[in-house]
Enzyme design. Structure first.
Site, short mmCIF file in Angstrom:
data_model
loop_
_atom_site.label_atom_id
_atom_site.label_comp_id
_atom_site.label_asym_id
_atom_site.label_seq_id
_atom_site.Cartn_x
_atom_site.Cartn_y
_atom_site.Cartn_z
N PRO A 119 39.77 17.87 65.86
CG PRO A 119 41.34 17.70 64.14
CD PRO A 119 40.16 18.51 64.60
CB CYS A 156 46.29 13.04 69.53
SG CYS A 156 46.71 12.99 67.81
CB ALA A 174 45.91 12.95 64.01
CD GLN A 182 43.47 15.79 61.70
OE1 GLN A 182 43.91 15.34 62.76
NE2 GLN A 182 43.59 17.05 61.35
CE1 TYR A 189 52.72 15.40 64.09
CE2 TYR A 189 50.77 16.78 63.88
CZ TYR A 189 51.72 16.17 64.66
OH TYR A 189 51.70 16.32 66.02
NE ARG A 213 42.62 21.24 62.03
CZ ARG A 213 42.45 21.42 63.33
NH1 ARG A 213 43.41 21.12 64.19
NH2 ARG A 213 41.33 21.90 63.81
CG LEU A 268 43.35 30.08 72.35
CD1 LEU A 268 44.44 31.12 72.59
CD2 LEU A 268 42.94 29.45 73.69
N GLY A 305 38.44 22.89 70.37
CA GLY A 305 39.28 21.83 70.87
C GLY A 305 39.21 21.75 72.38
NE ARG A 306 43.81 24.54 73.51
CZ ARG A 306 44.69 25.52 73.29
NH1 ARG A 306 45.75 25.62 74.06
NH2 ARG A 306 44.50 26.39 72.32
C1 LIG Z 1 45.05 17.22 73.31
C2 LIG Z 1 45.10 17.79 71.94
C3 LIG Z 1 45.27 16.95 70.86
C4 LIG Z 1 45.29 17.47 69.56
N1 LIG Z 1 45.35 16.61 68.50
C5 LIG Z 1 45.18 17.09 67.23
C6 LIG Z 1 45.00 16.22 66.13
O1 LIG Z 1 44.90 14.99 66.29
N2 LIG Z 1 44.90 16.76 64.91
C7 LIG Z 1 44.93 18.12 64.70
O2 LIG Z 1 44.84 18.55 63.57
N3 LIG Z 1 45.03 18.96 65.75
C8 LIG Z 1 45.12 18.49 66.99
N4 LIG Z 1 45.13 19.35 68.05
C9 LIG Z 1 44.87 20.78 67.79
C10 LIG Z 1 43.37 21.08 67.93
O3 LIG Z 1 42.61 20.43 66.94
C11 LIG Z 1 43.08 22.59 67.85
O4 LIG Z 1 43.40 23.02 66.55
C12 LIG Z 1 43.90 23.39 68.85
O5 LIG Z 1 43.83 22.80 70.14
C13 LIG Z 1 43.41 24.83 68.94
O6 LIG Z 1 42.03 24.87 69.24
P1 LIG Z 1 41.52 25.14 70.78
O7 LIG Z 1 42.12 26.44 71.22
O8 LIG Z 1 40.02 25.21 70.63
O9 LIG Z 1 41.98 24.01 71.60
C14 LIG Z 1 45.16 18.86 69.34
C15 LIG Z 1 45.04 19.70 70.46
C16 LIG Z 1 44.98 19.19 71.74
C17 LIG Z 1 44.77 20.13 72.89
#
Ligand SMILES: Cc1cc2nc3c(=O)[nH]c(=O)nc-3n(C[C@H](O)[C@H](O)[C@H](O)COP(=O)(O)O)c2cc1C
Length: 365
Positions: free
Chosen positions: A29, A31, A68, A110, A188, A236, A308, A330-331
């Site tokens: 997820p 945002c 979210a 979510q 949160y 989560r 990561l 995510g990213r």
């Molecule tokens: C732009 C952005 C928005 C995010 N929004 C949420 C969210 O809405 N809900 C959530 O649980 N985590 C959120 N995260 C965290 C990601 O879900 C993820 O757990 C985190 O980026 C680590 O994973 P990654 O290294 O693959 O990016 C967000 C991360 C990023 C970069």
């Protein structure tokens, strides 16, 4: 690049309750802070969300998780968050879900309440408090000096918020979502109840471990009550506050997992941090995987690993080593919406296999 074929379960389906999810590469997820902040379409997904999520479905993610989404006006992090509490939002989500599903991905959402970290600006506007509404919290303790002091929720207000989660879950089902994730991480509202740093209550919702987990479990119960038996609920969690033994710890997470399972949670999505500004996060490739792995091995609960995870071989190894049941990206999926298809190719999984099949329009690629 074409690699040597590796045996991987990344592209094998996973069944949760009666739902088959086509593969184990899921979109985390994230945002987008891109919804209208007021007016008729407040909180409703729009063209940006449509192209953003649908691209990841076309790219081969087995499950696409909508960011979210506030269960109420006050539950949004920023005024531009998605929300799901009215009919206009429900209709807009229905269109989005139809599109995600038409490309073979499972659509998940979510559901969230931002608690004491609500009412702040989107990241690219500095994340400062916007003062649009007073945040709600476990205790009148602000996240840091830049955040507003939250209103301490009464027992009756807590019941109201659990009911808002249930109402949003009902609307999620109506929109066609097949998976709902309760956001219990990142400081949160639900996460703040778990952490002794944010929760200083002296009633039955604060103090002991049993008391601090009470409200998150009540929310899970409220969601489970309206969510069909045949469909999964995820949760989560932040596995640690990264702030020593006085905060929420990995041991606490291992203790919480079976309680969540007993209350009807089918998979724990294991993240970390977010409750305190002084967290010392030991970040690095796959840095949260050991937390997921501990839950899986010590409780037997299904888990998702996130954080990561960027390389196909790395993702494949997490599953091969039985550290998690699924990976969430995510990213890396922001950088490359087609990551799952690319990973399949690199790992030698036939591109025509159903779990990562290209849409017919792209079959010649
Ligand atoms: C732009 C952005 C928005 C995010 N929004 C949420 C969210 O809405 N809900 C959530 O649980 N985590 C959120 N995260 C965290 C990601 O879900 C993820 O757990 C985190 O980026 C680590 O994973 P990654 O290294 O693959 O990016 C967000 C991360 C990023 C970069």
């Amino acid at each position: 690049m074409k690699g040597t074929a590796l045996s991987t379960s990344l592209f094998e389906p996973i069944r949760l309750r009666e739902l088959d999810i086509p593969n184990r590469v899921w979109m985390a997820p994230m945002c987008q802070y891109s919804a209208d902040s007021d007016g008729e379409n407040i909180g409703a997904p729009n063209d940006w969300h449509l192209q953003h999520y649908v691209s990841r479905a076309v790219g081969g993610a087995g499950l696409v998780m909508a960011e979210a989404t506030g269960v109420s006006f006050e539950g949004r992090i920023s005024p531009n968050d998605l929300g799901l509490w009215n009919d206009v939002q429900t209709r807009a989500f229905t269109r989005l879900v139809d599109q995600i599903r038409s490309h073979g991905a499972v659509a998940a959402i979510q559901l969230a309440h931002a608690g004491r970290k609500a009412s702040t600006a989107p990241p690219w506007e500095g994340e400062g408090p916007v003062g649009a509404w007073t945040p709600l919290g476990a205790s009148p303790v602000p996240f840091d000096e830049d955040h507003a002091v939250p209103h301490e929720l009464t027992r009756e207000e807590l019941r109201g918020i659990a009911a808002q989660f249930a109402e949003s879950a009902k609307r999620s089902l109506e929109a066609g979502f097949e998976v709902v994730e309760v956001h219990g991480a990142h400081g949160y509202l639900l996460s703040s109840f778990l952490s002794p740093f944010a929760n200083r209550r002296e009633d039955e919702y604060g103090g002991s471990f049993e008391n601090r987990v009470r409200f998150p479990l009540e929310v899970v119960d409220a969601v489970r009550e309206v969510w069909p038996e045949r469909l999964p609920v995820l949760f989560r969690v932040s596995a640690t506050d990264w702030a020593g033994d006085d905060g929420w710890t990995p041991d606490d997470t291992v203790r919480l997992a079976p309680l969540l399972a007993a209350h009807g949670v089918d998979l724990l999505d294991v993240s970390s941090g977010g409750n305190v500004p002084h967290a010392r996060v030991a970040s690095g490739p796959g840095y949260q995987v050991p937390f997921a792995s501990r839950v899986k091995h010590e409780t037997g609960m299904a888990v998702g690993a996130v954080g990561l995870i960027t390389e196909p071989a790395q993702a494949a190894k997490i599953l091969a080593d039985d550290e998690a049941d699924v990976v969430l990206l995510g990213r890396e999926l922001l950088r490359d919406p087609y990551w799952p298809r690319r990973a399949a190719r690199e790992l030698g999984v036939a591109a025509t296999e159903r779990p990562v099949a290209a849409p017919p329009q792209y079959a010649r690629s």
